[in-house]
Design an enzyme around this catalytic site. Structure first.
Site, PDB file in Angstrom:
ATOM      1  N   LYS A  22       2.626   0.801   3.227  1.00  0.00           N
ATOM      2  CA  LYS A  22       2.344   0.807   1.817  1.00  0.00           C
ATOM      3  C   LYS A  22       2.430   2.089   1.327  1.00  0.00           C
ATOM      4  CE  LYS A  22      -0.346  -1.170  -1.903  1.00  0.00           C
ATOM      5  NZ  LYS A  22      -0.019  -0.005  -2.723  1.00  0.00           N
ATOM      6  N   ASP A  24       2.315   5.246  -1.779  1.00  0.00           N
ATOM      7  CA  ASP A  24       1.539   5.616  -2.888  1.00  0.00           C
ATOM      8  C   ASP A  24       2.444   6.434  -3.871  1.00  0.00           C
ATOM      9  OD1 ASP A  24      -0.484   5.818  -4.680  1.00  0.00           O
ATOM     10  OD2 ASP A  24      -1.544   7.412  -3.885  1.00  0.00           O
ATOM     11  N   GLU A 168      -1.672   4.758   2.740  1.00  0.00           N
ATOM     12  CA  GLU A 168      -2.223   3.896   1.658  1.00  0.00           C
ATOM     13  C   GLU A 168      -2.464   2.413   2.291  1.00  0.00           C
ATOM     14  OE1 GLU A 168      -1.909   2.493  -3.090  1.00  0.00           O
ATOM     15  OE2 GLU A 168      -0.035   3.122  -1.843  1.00  0.00           O
TER      16      GLU A 168
END
Length: 320
Positions: A22, A24, A168
């Protein structure tokens, strides 16, 4: 297509899922009409092509083949990790080409690609595995864009790796999932790595609307070199009962002077004596040591502000 917040799939189903880091950054849809041009659209639908001039050469990467790509624009720090604070200086410049060009020279961005909903024809009805294979076959790797790999199975190990590397979080994608434009789907699950730390309350902001008369947010800090340094405002995480209790506690320690050093510029702030300690969760720290996406967890009446647990980490000027 958007992911739904959740947890790792059950271990028995692990092999049915792919796992991606994931990031950011700023989510974008990339439109390549096949004429050498490129258009970037944000989740809002806004055309943000002008904000990222270094991505224009991507328009010629597939020749005359039209495509729509899904990805994330990142600004990377000196360790090669996504830094949203750096990216904020690049966002919002879509209609300021001269400023965008100057910022591109100072803080270049990198586009990571993870899906292809369209390639000469719609691919939205294909399963994730086939779309991913088509994307990989395109070989999209350039000075400012890449196609990171995904891991099939081994979700627990993948999540642990993101935590160990300070990333993240993780996005879990079911291998047989079709692409659902505009849908927040359970076939994609996002897991954000949240951290928690103790903080000292130094002030609060009055609530509005239904929260009138109660705190809308508390202003918190951590000790650094013998002073209390402001690290952010926390406005979520309370039940109504907890917010009412906190209002009473804040009234009891009201003060005229700001306890933070340096004093943050915050309109309408109400200051308190730094007596209350709480625990908050957050995603990451900014380069300046501020807490990103903080949420209230609980009061810590068992701790005093002098406890070492309320220290700012050493890399941000705290106690070693």
């Amino acid at each position: 297509m958007l992911a739904t917040p959740g947890a790792l799939p059950p271990a028995a189903q692990d092999a049915r899922w792919a796992y991606e880091t994931k990031q950011d950054g700023q989510r974008v849809m990339v439109y390549l009409p096949g004429d050498g041009s490129v258009r970037l659209r944000a989740r809002s639908g806004e055309d943000i092509t002008g904000a990222y001039p270094e991505l224009r050469p991507l328009g010629a990467a597939l020749g005359r083949t039209p495509a729509v790509l899904d990805g994330e624009v990142l600004a990377l720090d000196e360790r090669g990790r996504a830094d949203f604070q750096l990216l904020q200086g690049r966002m919002g410049l879509a209609h300021a080409p001269a400023r965008a060009a100057r910022r591109a020279a100072q803080v270049p961005v990198h586009l990571v690609l993870f899906d292809v909903p369209y390639l000469q024809e719609p691919l939205t009805g294909l399963p994730y595995t086939r779309r991913r294979a088509r994307l990989t076959e395109l070989g999209l790797a350039g000075p400012h864009w890449s196609t990171p790999g995904a891991v099939t199975g081994h979700g627990a190990e993948a999540l642990r790796a993101t935590r160990e590397h300070g990333l993240e979080g993780l996005v879990c994608k079911r291998l047989d999932s079709v692409y659902e434009p505009g849908v927040r789907s359970r076939a994609w699950i996002k897991i954000r790595n949240m951290r928690s730390e103790d903080v000292v309350i130094g002030g609060w902001l009055p609530g509005k609307g239904r929260l009138t008369g109660r705190p809308g947010a508390v202003l918190v800090g951590q000790r650094a070199g013998g002073r209390l340094r402001y690290v952010g405002g926390v406005g979520t995480g309370w039940s109504e009962a907890e917010r009412a209790e906190l209002a009473e506690l804040l009234r009891a320690v009201a003060a005229d002077r700001c306890p933070f050093d340096p004093v943050p510029r915050i309109a309408d702030a109400r200051w308190v004596r730094p007596r209350l300690v709480g625990e908050v969760s957050y995603s990451i720290r900014t380069r300046a040591g501020m807490l990103r996406q903080p949420s209230w967890l609980r009061l810590r009446p068992d701790l005093t502000p002098e406890e070492s647990a309320a220290d700012l980490p050493e890399e941000f000027g705290g106690t070693p």
